[in-house]
Design a protein around this motif. Structure first.
Motif, short mmCIF file in Angstrom:
data_model
loop_
_atom_site.label_atom_id
_atom_site.label_comp_id
_atom_site.label_asym_id
_atom_site.label_seq_id
_atom_site.Cartn_x
_atom_site.Cartn_y
_atom_site.Cartn_z
N GLN A 39 49.03 76.35 47.61
CA GLN A 39 49.83 75.62 48.61
C GLN A 39 49.33 74.19 48.75
OE1 GLN A 39 49.68 77.42 52.49
NE2 GLN A 39 51.42 76.20 53.26
N ILE A 40 47.99 74.04 48.75
CA ILE A 40 47.44 72.67 48.89
C ILE A 40 47.84 71.81 47.70
CG2 ILE A 40 45.25 71.38 48.84
CD1 ILE A 40 44.02 73.63 50.54
N LEU A 45 43.35 67.51 52.65
CA LEU A 45 43.68 68.68 51.82
C LEU A 45 42.65 68.89 50.71
CD1 LEU A 45 47.54 68.23 51.52
CD2 LEU A 45 46.32 69.99 52.84
N ASN A 104 50.46 72.08 45.85
CA ASN A 104 51.88 71.75 45.96
C ASN A 104 52.10 70.61 46.97
OD1 ASN A 104 54.71 72.13 45.50
ND2 ASN A 104 54.82 73.29 47.43
N ALA A 108 45.79 81.60 47.29
CA ALA A 108 47.14 81.29 47.77
C ALA A 108 47.16 79.92 48.48
CB ALA A 108 47.61 82.39 48.71
N ARG A 109 46.08 79.71 49.27
CA ARG A 109 46.03 78.42 49.99
C ARG A 109 45.83 77.30 49.02
NH1 ARG A 109 47.91 75.32 53.78
NH2 ARG A 109 46.37 73.78 54.58
N ARG A 110 45.03 77.52 48.00
CA ARG A 110 44.83 76.45 47.02
C ARG A 110 46.14 76.06 46.34
NH1 ARG A 110 39.17 77.73 43.82
NH2 ARG A 110 37.76 77.35 45.62
N GLU A 151 39.70 70.58 52.14
CA GLU A 151 39.95 71.99 52.45
C GLU A 151 40.01 72.84 51.18
OE1 GLU A 151 43.41 74.73 54.58
OE2 GLU A 151 43.60 72.53 54.53
N TYR A 152 40.35 72.22 50.07
CA TYR A 152 40.62 72.97 48.83
C TYR A 152 39.45 73.83 48.37
CZ TYR A 152 42.08 73.88 44.05
OH TYR A 152 42.43 74.49 42.86
N SER A 167 37.11 75.58 49.86
CA SER A 167 36.86 76.78 50.65
C SER A 167 38.10 77.66 50.83
CB SER A 167 36.29 76.39 52.03
OG SER A 167 37.24 75.57 52.72
N ALA A 168 39.22 77.21 50.30
CA ALA A 168 40.48 77.95 50.50
C ALA A 168 40.59 79.06 49.46
CB ALA A 168 41.65 76.99 50.41
N ASP A 169 41.37 80.12 49.84
CA ASP A 169 41.62 81.20 48.88
C ASP A 169 42.65 80.74 47.86
OD1 ASP A 169 43.99 81.11 50.28
OD2 ASP A 169 43.61 82.98 51.38
#
Length: 386
Positions: A275-276, A261, A278, A271-273, A264-265, A267-269
């Motif tokens: 979620q990551i 995670l 959380n 909203a995804r960040r 991935e953090y 490069s994530a947008d």
């Protein structure tokens, strides 16, 4: 010479011419003969009819004394053999008292008797023997101090130990311990030293098999308990390791997920960040929970291991004590505990020891013979008609 014979012949002739009987010769002769018994044998028979009742009485007493001596439970000295007592605790107290005065003899309760173990109901299938032997002897002597010193030297010469000793002018007492294998030779040596006539002994033995079986049973039970405890400890260790390994495996898996995670953090947008973050917080909370469980498991493990190790140590100590008891029992069986009492013998008892039978009976018999000889001489030599 011729003149002398002539004078002699003259006197003989004169004497023969003057011989004459008294006037009352016949009356005197009749009176004397009337008083003389016609049969001298009858006179002596009358004298012999007077029986030696005193001799008969002495003889009867001698016979009674002899048979009483035969029937009674007596030893060589006419005394009843001592009976062993029940107590042996005070007997082992080590002391030494070598006074010049005669010591008081110990009571019969202090004679050694092997302590009683178990009920003696061991099955016949176990025919082992662990015999504990006790030895008691009595010696009659007129030289107690010298004999006591020789006996003590003899005991030490056989590898024995003096536990207590006392001696005086007329008595003595020795308690001792001796190797079992030396007992037979020691008995012969003591008997030879004291003299068979003045020595009595009593030995007793008890098989300590019940105690040996009890020790062996306790040893088997404790060895089984130790084996079970070691197996239980091994199971606790294995179970603990499995639980900890399972928890640690889960923590490692979560850490890998968190690492993924985190990668991935960047490069994530947005909203995804969110979620990551959380998810990472949830995973971190789970790791904390697992670590708490591991801590509780370690605490529980330490408690269990400490308890089982205490039990193992106690069982090992029990085994050590049991093995010491077994060694002590074997050493006890290999040791003979005994006593020797020295008592004074007077001259009468000394003569009685050498007499073939009770001396008192011989005294009465000799008195009977002496009185009979006196009676026989008196009534044969002096007839009644004189």
């Amino acid at each position: 010479m011729k003149n002398k014979r002539t004078i002699k012949n003259i006197f003989e002739s004169w004497g023969q011419s003057k011989k004459e009987l008294p006037p009352n010769n016949n009356a005197l002769k009749s009176e004397i003969l009337s008083k003389v018994p016609s049969d001298l044998g009858k006179t002596f028979a009358i004298n012999h009819s007077r029986l030696p009742w005193v001799s008969f009485a002495f003889t009867a007493v001698a016979v009674v004394v002899f048979f009483i001596n035969l029937a009674g439970p007596q030893n060589n000295f006419g005394k009843q053999a001592p009976t062993l007592g029940e107590s042996s605790v005070d007997f082992y107290k080590t002391s030494s008292n070598r006074g010049t005065s005669a010591p008081s003899m110990p009571s019969l309760d202090n004679y050694y008797t092997p302590p009683f173990y178990g009920g003696g109901d061991s099955p016949i299938t176990d025919n082992r023997e662990f015999l504990k032997i006790g030895y008691n002897a009595t010696v009659r002597t007129r030289r107690a101090p010298l004999l006591a010193a020789r006996i003590e030297t003899l005991i030490r010469g056989f590898g024995g130990r003096i536990d207590s000793a006392s001696s005086g002018e007329k008595s003595g007492y020795i308690s001792f311990a001796l190797p079992k294998e030396e007992l037979s030779t020691f008995q012969l040596a003591i008997k030879d030293l004291a003299g068979a006539r003045f020595y009595t002994e009593q030995t007793n033995s008890q098989n300590l098999l019940p105690q040996k079986q009890m020790i062996e049973e306790n040893q088997r039970q404790n060895e089984k308990n130790l084996s079970d405890l070691n197996a239980e400890r091994g199971q606790i260790v294995r179970s603990h390791n499995q639980v900890v390994a399972s928890h640690q495996s889960r923590v490692d898996s979560i850490n890998r997920d968190i690492a993924t995670l985190n990668a991935e953090y960047p490069s994530a947008d947005a909203a995804r960040r969110a979620q990551i973050l959380n998810i990472i917080n949830q995973l971190q909370a789970e790791i904390n929970t697992i670590r708490y469980q591991i801590a509780n498991e370690n605490k529980s493990y330490q408690t269990k291991i400490s308890d089982i190790d205490n039990k193992i140590r106690n069982t090992q100590e029990n085994l050590r004590i049991i093995k010491n008891e077994d060694t002590n029992l074997i050493n006890n069986v290999a040791t003979v505990n005994g006593t020797i009492s020295l008592t004074w013998i007077n001259l009468w008892e000394l003569a009685d020891a050498y007499a073939p039978g009770p001396l008192l009976a011989w005294v009465f018999l000799l008195a009977a013979i002496a009185y009979y000889l006196f009676w026989h001489r008196r009534f044969i030599a002096v007839p009644d008609y004189f």
